[in-house]
Design a protein around this motif. Sequence first.
Motif, PDB file in Angstrom:
ATOM      1  N   ASN A   1       0.852  -1.195   0.000  1.00 54.53           N
ATOM      2  CA  ASN A   1       0.000   0.000   0.000  1.00 54.53           C
ATOM      3  C   ASN A   1       0.887   1.243   0.000  1.00 54.53           C
ATOM      4  O   ASN A   1       1.378   1.673   1.041  1.00 54.53           O
ATOM      5  N   ASN A   2       1.075   1.802  -1.177  1.00 54.41           N
ATOM      6  CA  ASN A   2       1.946   2.990  -1.311  1.00 54.41           C
ATOM      7  C   ASN A   2       1.313   4.248  -0.708  1.00 54.41           C
ATOM      8  O   ASN A   2       1.986   5.265  -0.578  1.00 54.41           O
ATOM      9  N   LYS A   3       0.028   4.191  -0.426  1.00 57.36           N
ATOM     10  CA  LYS A   3      -0.714   5.364   0.070  1.00 57.36           C
ATOM     11  C   LYS A   3      -0.488   6.549  -0.869  1.00 57.36           C
ATOM     12  O   LYS A   3      -0.347   6.366  -2.071  1.00 57.36           O
ATOM     13  N   CYS A   4      -0.399   7.766  -0.307  1.00 59.72           N
ATOM     14  CA  CYS A   4      -0.310   8.971  -1.138  1.00 59.72           C
ATOM     15  C   CYS A   4       1.155   9.400  -1.232  1.00 59.72           C
ATOM     16  O   CYS A   4       1.517  10.488  -0.789  1.00 59.72           O
ATOM     17  N   ASN A   5       1.992   8.491  -1.750  1.00 61.82           N
ATOM     18  CA  ASN A   5       3.433   8.752  -1.793  1.00 61.82           C
ATOM     19  C   ASN A   5       3.973   8.679  -3.220  1.00 61.82           C
ATOM     20  O   ASN A   5       3.346   8.076  -4.083  1.00 61.82           O
TER      21      ASN A   5
ATOM     22  N   THR B   1       6.394  11.121  -6.148  1.00 62.22           N
ATOM     23  CA  THR B   1       6.150  11.962  -7.328  1.00 62.22           C
ATOM     24  C   THR B   1       6.329  11.043  -8.540  1.00 62.22           C
ATOM     25  O   THR B   1       6.771   9.898  -8.399  1.00 62.22           O
TER      26      THR B   1
ATOM     27  N   THR C   1      -0.688   4.941  -6.066  1.00 65.64           N
ATOM     28  CA  THR C   1      -1.692   5.989  -6.230  1.00 65.64           C
ATOM     29  C   THR C   1      -2.329   5.746  -7.605  1.00 65.64           C
ATOM     30  O   THR C   1      -1.628   5.397  -8.564  1.00 65.64           O
ATOM     31  N   ASN C   2      -3.645   5.923  -7.721  1.00 66.90           N
ATOM     32  CA  ASN C   2      -4.353   5.590  -8.966  1.00 66.90           C
ATOM     33  C   ASN C   2      -3.719   6.164 -10.236  1.00 66.90           C
ATOM     34  O   ASN C   2      -3.710   5.515 -11.271  1.00 66.90           O
TER      35      ASN C   2
ATOM     36  N   GLN D   1      -6.084   1.438  -4.103  1.00 72.24           N
ATOM     37  CA  GLN D   1      -6.190   1.762  -2.672  1.00 72.24           C
ATOM     38  C   GLN D   1      -7.620   2.091  -2.258  1.00 72.24           C
ATOM     39  O   GLN D   1      -7.920   2.208  -1.074  1.00 72.24           O
TER      40      GLN D   1
ATOM     41  N   ARG E   1      -9.020   6.061   5.706  1.00 70.54           N
ATOM     42  CA  ARG E   1     -10.216   6.571   5.011  1.00 70.54           C
ATOM     43  C   ARG E   1     -11.396   6.668   5.978  1.00 70.54           C
ATOM     44  O   ARG E   1     -12.188   7.592   5.915  1.00 70.54           O
TER      45      ARG E   1
END
Length: 223
Positions: free
Chosen positions: A6-10, A12, A37-38, A54, A88
Amino acid sequence: MLIILNNKCNFTLNQFKQYSQELTTIKTQHELVLCPTNIYLSITPKSEIVLGAQDISMYHEGSKTGEVAAKQLKSMNVEYVIVGHSERRLYLNENDKQITEKLRRSLEQDIIPILCVGETIGDYQQVVSKQLEILKNIEHFENVIIAYEPVWAIGSGKTPTIKQINEVISFIKKIYPQNKVIYGGSINEFNISNLKSNLIDGYLLGGLSLNSERLKAFLENLE
Ligand code: PEP
C-alpha cells in the motif's frame, strides 16, 4: 502468501518510475500486489507483480466527478482493491454503508476486495465483529479478503505479539471460516521473523512498501 503493498499517497512521478522499475527485479514465491496511487496505475511496468487499487468508488461509472469506478479499475487490469482502510474511515469519514457499496462494486467486476478492520484501542472483539457484520449483506462475501489492522499498530512501529495476532485471526476465522485473513500494521524486515504463523494468509505493508531494498529483505526473511 499474499503481500499487499500500500503505497498510500506517496511518490512523485519520477520517484514512482524509479521505484516501480526496482520492484520488477524482485523474485519471490509470494503473490505481490502493488497498490500505487491511482494516477500511476497505467505506468506501472509489466511484471509478475499484480495491480491493486487503494480505494474504489461506491458508485457505478458515469456522472460522479472525481470518482474512479470499478469498471475503470478493471479496465486497467486491477485485480485487488483495499476497502475501508482506517485512514479513510478516519480522515474521510467512510462509513459501513459506503464500505458495503464499495465491496459490492468490486465483486461485481471480479476485483477482490481487501476489507480492513481493527480496533483503535482496547478490546478487539466488539470492534472487529461489528466491522465485519457488513459481510452479511454481501453476496459471495467469502471472496473478500479480511485484513486485520489494529489502528494503533499502523505506522506506529508497534505491533501485537504473534500470540495476539493469532488470537484475533482465530476469532475472525471462527465467524468467517471461508475468508482469507491477512495482517497489517508496522511490519518490517526485522520483526517479520517473529510474526509468522500458519493462520496468517498474508501481510499488508504500508511504510515498508516504499523501499524496494527493505522489501526484498522482508521477503527473504519471510521465506
Ligand atoms: C497500513 O497503512 O495499512 C499499514 C499496514 O501501514 P504500516 O505498514 O506503515 O504500518
